[in-house]
Design a protein around this motif. Structure first.
Motif, PDB file in Angstrom:
ATOM      1  N   PRO A 105       0.813  -1.225   0.000  1.00 61.70           N
ATOM      2  CA  PRO A 105       0.000   0.000   0.000  1.00 61.70           C
ATOM      3  C   PRO A 105       0.842   1.268   0.000  1.00 61.70           C
ATOM      4  O   PRO A 105       0.497   2.250  -0.658  1.00 61.70           O
ATOM      5  CB  PRO A 105      -0.818  -0.134   1.298  1.00 61.70           C
ATOM      6  CG  PRO A 105      -0.920  -1.599   1.535  1.00 61.70           C
ATOM      7  CD  PRO A 105       0.400  -2.149   1.073  1.00 61.70           C
ATOM      8  N   GLU A 106       1.963   1.275   0.757  1.00 60.32           N
ATOM      9  CA  GLU A 106       2.792   2.481   0.805  1.00 60.32           C
ATOM     10  C   GLU A 106       3.378   2.810  -0.559  1.00 60.32           C
ATOM     11  O   GLU A 106       3.429   3.969  -0.959  1.00 60.32           O
ATOM     12  CB  GLU A 106       3.915   2.310   1.833  1.00 60.32           C
ATOM     13  CG  GLU A 106       3.454   2.395   3.282  1.00 60.32           C
ATOM     14  CD  GLU A 106       2.846   3.755   3.642  1.00 60.32           C
ATOM     15  OE1 GLU A 106       3.131   4.751   2.945  1.00 60.32           O
ATOM     16  OE2 GLU A 106       2.089   3.821   4.618  1.00 60.32           O
ATOM     17  N   TRP A 107       3.831   1.770  -1.283  1.00 55.61           N
ATOM     18  CA  TRP A 107       4.339   1.997  -2.637  1.00 55.61           C
ATOM     19  C   TRP A 107       3.246   2.608  -3.513  1.00 55.61           C
ATOM     20  O   TRP A 107       3.488   3.533  -4.291  1.00 55.61           O
ATOM     21  CB  TRP A 107       4.822   0.691  -3.245  1.00 55.61           C
ATOM     22  CG  TRP A 107       6.291   0.438  -3.132  1.00 55.61           C
ATOM     23  CD1 TRP A 107       6.908  -0.552  -2.443  1.00 55.61           C
ATOM     24  CD2 TRP A 107       7.350   1.196  -3.747  1.00 55.61           C
ATOM     25  NE1 TRP A 107       8.274  -0.466  -2.571  1.00 55.61           N
ATOM     26  CE2 TRP A 107       8.571   0.592  -3.371  1.00 55.61           C
ATOM     27  CE3 TRP A 107       7.378   2.314  -4.576  1.00 55.61           C
ATOM     28  CZ2 TRP A 107       9.814   1.074  -3.790  1.00 55.61           C
ATOM     29  CZ3 TRP A 107       8.610   2.795  -4.998  1.00 55.61           C
ATOM     30  CH2 TRP A 107       9.799   2.182  -4.608  1.00 55.61           C
ATOM     31  N   LEU A 108       2.042   2.084  -3.403  1.00 51.89           N
ATOM     32  CA  LEU A 108       0.940   2.597  -4.225  1.00 51.89           C
ATOM     33  C   LEU A 108       0.643   4.052  -3.888  1.00 51.89           C
ATOM     34  O   LEU A 108       0.385   4.872  -4.775  1.00 51.89           O
ATOM     35  CB  LEU A 108      -0.311   1.732  -4.017  1.00 51.89           C
ATOM     36  CG  LEU A 108      -0.230   0.306  -4.571  1.00 51.89           C
ATOM     37  CD1 LEU A 108      -1.432  -0.511  -4.111  1.00 51.89           C
ATOM     38  CD2 LEU A 108      -0.170   0.329  -6.092  1.00 51.89           C
ATOM     39  N   LEU A 109       0.681   4.395  -2.593  1.00 54.26           N
ATOM     40  CA  LEU A 109       0.410   5.778  -2.194  1.00 54.26           C
ATOM     41  C   LEU A 109       1.502   6.714  -2.693  1.00 54.26           C
ATOM     42  O   LEU A 109       1.226   7.829  -3.149  1.00 54.26           O
ATOM     43  CB  LEU A 109       0.295   5.862  -0.668  1.00 54.26           C
ATOM     44  CG  LEU A 109      -0.933   5.161  -0.062  1.00 54.26           C
ATOM     45  CD1 LEU A 109      -0.825   5.132   1.457  1.00 54.26           C
ATOM     46  CD2 LEU A 109      -2.221   5.852  -0.495  1.00 54.26           C
ATOM     47  N   ILE A 110       2.756   6.260  -2.611  1.00 55.54           N
ATOM     48  CA  ILE A 110       3.869   7.077  -3.114  1.00 55.54           C
ATOM     49  C   ILE A 110       3.728   7.280  -4.615  1.00 55.54           C
ATOM     50  O   ILE A 110       3.926   8.387  -5.139  1.00 55.54           O
ATOM     51  CB  ILE A 110       5.219   6.405  -2.781  1.00 55.54           C
ATOM     52  CG1 ILE A 110       5.466   6.441  -1.274  1.00 55.54           C
ATOM     53  CG2 ILE A 110       6.363   7.099  -3.527  1.00 55.54           C
ATOM     54  CD1 ILE A 110       6.654   5.614  -0.825  1.00 55.54           C
ATOM     55  N   ARG A 111       3.380   6.200  -5.324  1.00 57.26           N
ATOM     56  CA  ARG A 111       3.239   6.301  -6.773  1.00 57.26           C
ATOM     57  C   ARG A 111       2.129   7.278  -7.148  1.00 57.26           C
ATOM     58  O   ARG A 111       2.269   8.075  -8.086  1.00 57.26           O
ATOM     59  CB  ARG A 111       2.937   4.919  -7.367  1.00 57.26           C
ATOM     60  CG  ARG A 111       3.020   4.873  -8.879  1.00 57.26           C
ATOM     61  CD  ARG A 111       2.699   3.499  -9.404  1.00 57.26           C
ATOM     62  NE  ARG A 111       1.293   3.178  -9.190  1.00 57.26           N
ATOM     63  CZ  ARG A 111       0.751   1.993  -9.414  1.00 57.26           C
ATOM     64  NH1 ARG A 111       1.518   1.003  -9.825  1.00 57.26           N
ATOM     65  NH2 ARG A 111      -0.525   1.775  -9.220  1.00 57.26           N
ATOM     66  N   ASP A 112       1.025   7.254  -6.385  1.00 56.35           N
ATOM     67  CA  ASP A 112      -0.076   8.166  -6.683  1.00 56.35           C
ATOM     68  C   ASP A 112       0.317   9.625  -6.441  1.00 56.35           C
ATOM     69  O   ASP A 112      -0.128  10.527  -7.146  1.00 56.35           O
ATOM     70  CB  ASP A 112      -1.300   7.805  -5.836  1.00 56.35           C
ATOM     71  CG  ASP A 112      -1.984   6.535  -6.320  1.00 56.35           C
ATOM     72  OD1 ASP A 112      -1.725   6.136  -7.471  1.00 56.35           O
ATOM     73  OD2 ASP A 112      -2.752   5.930  -5.553  1.00 56.35           O
ATOM     74  N   VAL A 113       1.146   9.867  -5.411  1.00 60.72           N
ATOM     75  CA  VAL A 113       1.609  11.231  -5.143  1.00 60.72           C
ATOM     76  C   VAL A 113       2.450  11.753  -6.309  1.00 60.72           C
ATOM     77  O   VAL A 113       2.355  12.918  -6.699  1.00 60.72           O
ATOM     78  CB  VAL A 113       2.435  11.268  -3.835  1.00 60.72           C
ATOM     79  CG1 VAL A 113       3.161  12.607  -3.690  1.00 60.72           C
ATOM     80  CG2 VAL A 113       1.527  11.038  -2.637  1.00 60.72           C
ATOM     81  N   LEU A 114       3.258  10.863  -6.886  1.00 56.16           N
ATOM     82  CA  LEU A 114       4.161  11.282  -7.963  1.00 56.16           C
ATOM     83  C   LEU A 114       3.519  11.244  -9.339  1.00 56.16           C
ATOM     84  O   LEU A 114       4.033  11.842 -10.282  1.00 56.16           O
ATOM     85  CB  LEU A 114       5.405  10.378  -7.963  1.00 56.16           C
ATOM     86  CG  LEU A 114       6.262  10.422  -6.704  1.00 56.16           C
ATOM     87  CD1 LEU A 114       7.412   9.431  -6.809  1.00 56.16           C
ATOM     88  CD2 LEU A 114       6.798  11.825  -6.460  1.00 56.16           C
TER      89      LEU A 114
END
Length: 320
Positions: A105-114
């Motif tokens: 989930p953290e990777w997905l959230l980081i990807r969405d921010v970028l």
């Protein structure tokens, strides 16, 4: 007339048919089948979206049976079908095929921010993350190492030696370090072990250079951008300069050196060179500065390089 006994000497022994080795179960266990991984990801994303199989099939424009096969690991779907499913799930195709940014989930959230950010924003994010996690631990001293990047024929070796002499620092030709560590030439590494092995030697050579030389001018191989981790290490621990020239000038210099690698044997040598430059230009552009060496004499190109480095060092000192 008595019958003649059958001669064993005349009987030809049957050739044994070589058996193919059975696939090793350990390999299968270590490397889960791609279709199984794909099935798991489709099911997981569908569940996260709260979609029934029927609803997803309808949205993707495929049969429910086809989707069921895909989710069970039995369906070998085409790329077009996978793209339809990804569109219906509102996720990139890479999320189904899998990369590290889909692993938590953290990777997905980081990807969405970028996601959707432009290049300057992404560069700022990378620099902040590098500083946060210590990959740029010697950022204060990175100005003491000057790394030259660019295609073969850009002038990295010639201008690098001149710059090293002017600054009173060691000059390192990274390809020579690669050959030293490997115990054979770069051409032999590629021929005997392949490009992946060369990249591993390249990373090791760079790490050793950075760990042993606090000050240096480094001429890097043109393909150092091919491995993101190695190039990221270079960017984080060296002040980088892209020596830039036109494809025609690159080609002319390479031919003048008597080496058309990696274009040897290709009639479309110039087209190949242009494709290589186009594929690497965005990475070379991550360098701290770019110096145009095309259309200039050697002395003019050196003076432009030296001026760019001295200007950057002055600005860096003033910012501290």
């Amino acid at each position: 007339m008595p019958s003649r006994p059958a001669s064993k000497a005349l009987a030809r022994p049957r050739k044994a048919t070589p058996r193919r080795p059975a696939p090793r179960e350990a390999d299968s266990a270590a490397d889960p089948p791609l279709l199984g991984i794909l099935a798991e990801r489709v099911r997981a994303i569908r569940a996260r979206r709260g979609l029934t199989r029927k609803a997803l099939a309808a949205s993707a424009g495929i049969s429910e049976r086809h989707l069921a096969n895909l989710e069970s690991g039995a369906g070998n779907a085409s790329i077009l079908v996978l793209q339809q499913v990804a569109t219906a799930l509102q996720c990139p195709l890479a999320a189904l095929l899998g990369d590290v940014s889909t692993s938590s989930p953290e990777w997905l959230l980081i990807r969405d921010v970028l996601d959707g950010r432009d290049e300057p924003d992404l560069r700022r994010a990378r620099l902040h993350l590098t500083e946060l996690f210590g990959a740029n631990r010697d950022a204060i001293d990175r100005m003491q190492r000057i790394a030259l990047v660019g295609l073969r024929g850009a002038g990295k070796s010639t201008l690098g030696r001149m710059l090293a002499d002017a600054l009173g620092r060691p000059f390192v030709e990274l390809n020579r370090e690669v050959a030293r560590i490997a115990g054979c030439s770069v051409a032999e590494i590629h021929a005997l072990y392949g490009a992946n092995a060369y990249r591993r030697y390249e990373r090791r050579a760079l790490e050793e250079t950075l760990d042993t030389l606090p000050e240096a001018v480094i001429a890097t191989p043109g393909g150092i951008v091919s491995e993101a981790a190695t190039f990221g290490l270079l960017l984080g621990r060296c002040f980088t300069v892209w020596l830039r020239a036109s494809p025609e000038e690159h080609m002319g210099r390479v031919v003048a050196q008597g080496d058309t690698r990696p274009m040897a044997g290709h009639r479309e040598a110039m087209d190949d060179l242009k494709r290589i430059l186009a594929g690497r230009a965005d990475f070379y552009a991550k360098a701290d500065v770019a110096v145009e060496t095309g259309g200039q004499s050697l002395q003019d190109a050196f003076e432009a390089l030296e001026a760019a480095v001295r200007s950057a060092r002055t600005a860096d000192a003033a910012a501290r």
